[in-house]
Design an enzyme around this catalytic site. Structure first.
Site, PDB file in Angstrom:
ATOM      1  N   GLN A   1      -5.281  -4.397  -5.975  1.00 29.00           N
ATOM      2  CA  GLN A   1      -5.969  -3.143  -5.672  1.00 29.00           C
ATOM      3  C   GLN A   1      -5.002  -2.098  -5.118  1.00 29.00           C
ATOM      4  OE1 GLN A   1      -9.329  -2.468  -6.228  1.00 29.00           O
ATOM      5  NE2 GLN A   1      -8.772  -0.376  -5.674  1.00 29.00           N
TER       6      GLN A   1
ATOM      7  N   ASP B   1      -5.509  -5.045 -15.414  1.00 24.84           N
ATOM      8  CA  ASP B   1      -5.440  -3.600 -15.190  1.00 24.84           C
ATOM      9  C   ASP B   1      -4.730  -2.888 -16.342  1.00 24.84           C
ATOM     10  OD1 ASP B   1      -6.775  -2.479 -13.055  1.00 24.84           O
ATOM     11  OD2 ASP B   1      -5.247  -3.011 -11.588  1.00 24.84           O
TER      12      ASP B   1
ATOM     13  N   LYS C   1     -16.272  -4.875  -7.333  1.00 24.04           N
ATOM     14  CA  LYS C   1     -15.726  -5.695  -8.412  1.00 24.04           C
ATOM     15  C   LYS C   1     -16.164  -7.145  -8.266  1.00 24.04           C
ATOM     16  CE  LYS C   1     -11.846  -2.538  -8.982  1.00 24.04           C
ATOM     17  NZ  LYS C   1     -10.441  -2.211  -8.676  1.00 24.04           N
TER      18      LYS C   1
END
Length: 328
Positions: free
Chosen positions: A98, A121, A54
């Site tokens: 994460q 997200d 990422k």
């Protein structure tokens, strides 16, 4: 029949090129690049790899990334305090925690501590609610990537029957809402579903997201259907690999098993899907590549929300201290 391969690599590259152009426009308009903070707790090897990818993708498109690596022993209050600080940081447009998190941390509490308009997200309950209502919001990345694959591959969604196998909050449920918003007729199957093959054979679009290697086979697929494989599973048994692959592809997979101990496969038997489906996303090289691309696209969307002072809902929360250990 041989299915047409829907290349996640090509579609991802196209989206990233668009994101890169959007980043340049944002810099020209506001003088600052979008900023993404990625928090990783503990030393899970897979999480470290995902975060590195990422961060690398951010660098490639011009997004400022901040990798915050926190110890596994961090308390929930300490982590939430750090998120509160990032919520108020004008240089940070998007925040991602994460997963998975250590067992002592409440994932839902952490998710709800992220400012709604920085929730790249798309997991915050407010964004989930807006999605279910068909309103503008930050959408979960993997389901959003699936929509992009279908649309950019000219696979018709409206009026078609979609069957999703898997009801997770990350893929199955949000994808169902997105497909309904695209005017598809949606059925969601799961571990308690009876007569699974009978239901999945009705699908024009079949999405597999159950986490079981090669589980869906020819009997589950209507001839000509678009099969979207979201699964990521490790297979180390050469005999099982031979059930999933043939020819040169099997040779490659067996070589990978020998060298690395396992090969990555999806939830669909690719050998049988290629013979029966009209369209098929491979694993790897399919949906997974879209997840990072859509994360960066969400970051650009979030950056525009910050700069345009939109009416996006802000998360109200008690005042907390703002200490968080950061590593770039």
């Amino acid at each position: 029949m041989t299915a047409k391969i829907l290349s996640g690599r090509e579609i991802s590259a196209s989206i990233l090129a668009e994101v890169k152009a959007d980043v340049r426009r944002i810099i020209a308009e506001s003088g600052a690049a979008p900023g993404l903070a990625v928090l990783r707790v503990g030393d899970d090897p897979a999480s470290a790899v995902y975060v590195a990818k990422k961060v690398q993708a951010c660098n490639e498109v011009g997004i400022r990334s901040q990798h915050i690596h926190l110890p596994e022993t961090i308390t929930e209050d300490e982590l939430i305090n750090g998120l509160m600080s990032l919520n108020e940081d004008p240089k940070i447009d998007g925040i991602l925690v994460q997963l998975p998190l250590p067992a002592h941390l409440d994932v839902q509490a952490i998710t709800e501590s992220i400012c709604v308009k920085k929730d790249v997200d798309g997991f915050h309950p407010t964004n989930v609610g807006r999605l279910s209502q068909g309103r503008e919001c930050l959408k979960p990345c993997t389901p959003a990537g699936i929509i992009e694959i279908l649309k950019r591959s000219a696979v018709e969604i409206e009026g078609r029957n979609t069957v999703i196998v898997g009801r997770s909050n990350i893929v199955g449920k949000p994808l169902a809402a997105m497909m309904i918003n695209e005017n598809s007729t949606v059925t969601v199957c799961h571990s308690r579903t009876r007569n699974l093959a009978e239901i999945t054979r009705s699908a024009d679009i079949l999405v597999a997201a159950i986490g079981r290697a090669g589980y869906l086979r020819a009997e589950h697929i209507r001839p000509g259907a678009a099969v979207i494989d979201v699964g990521i599973n490790r297979v180390s048994d050469p005999d099982f690999a031979a059930e999933l692959f043939g020819g040169e592809e099997l040779d490659k997979r067996l070589s990978t098993i020998k060298q690395r101990g396992a090969t990555i496969v999806g939830d669909v038997n690719p050998k049988e899907a290629l013979e029966r489906a009209g369209f098929y996303t491979p694993v790897p090289g399919g949906v997974g590549l879209l997840t990072v691309a859509m994360l960066l696209k969400n970051t650009v969307t979030a950056a525009r929300m910050q700069r345009q002072k939109t009416d996006a809902v802000r998360l109200s929360s008690p005042s907390r201290s703002k200490n968080v250990s950061q590593k770039s």
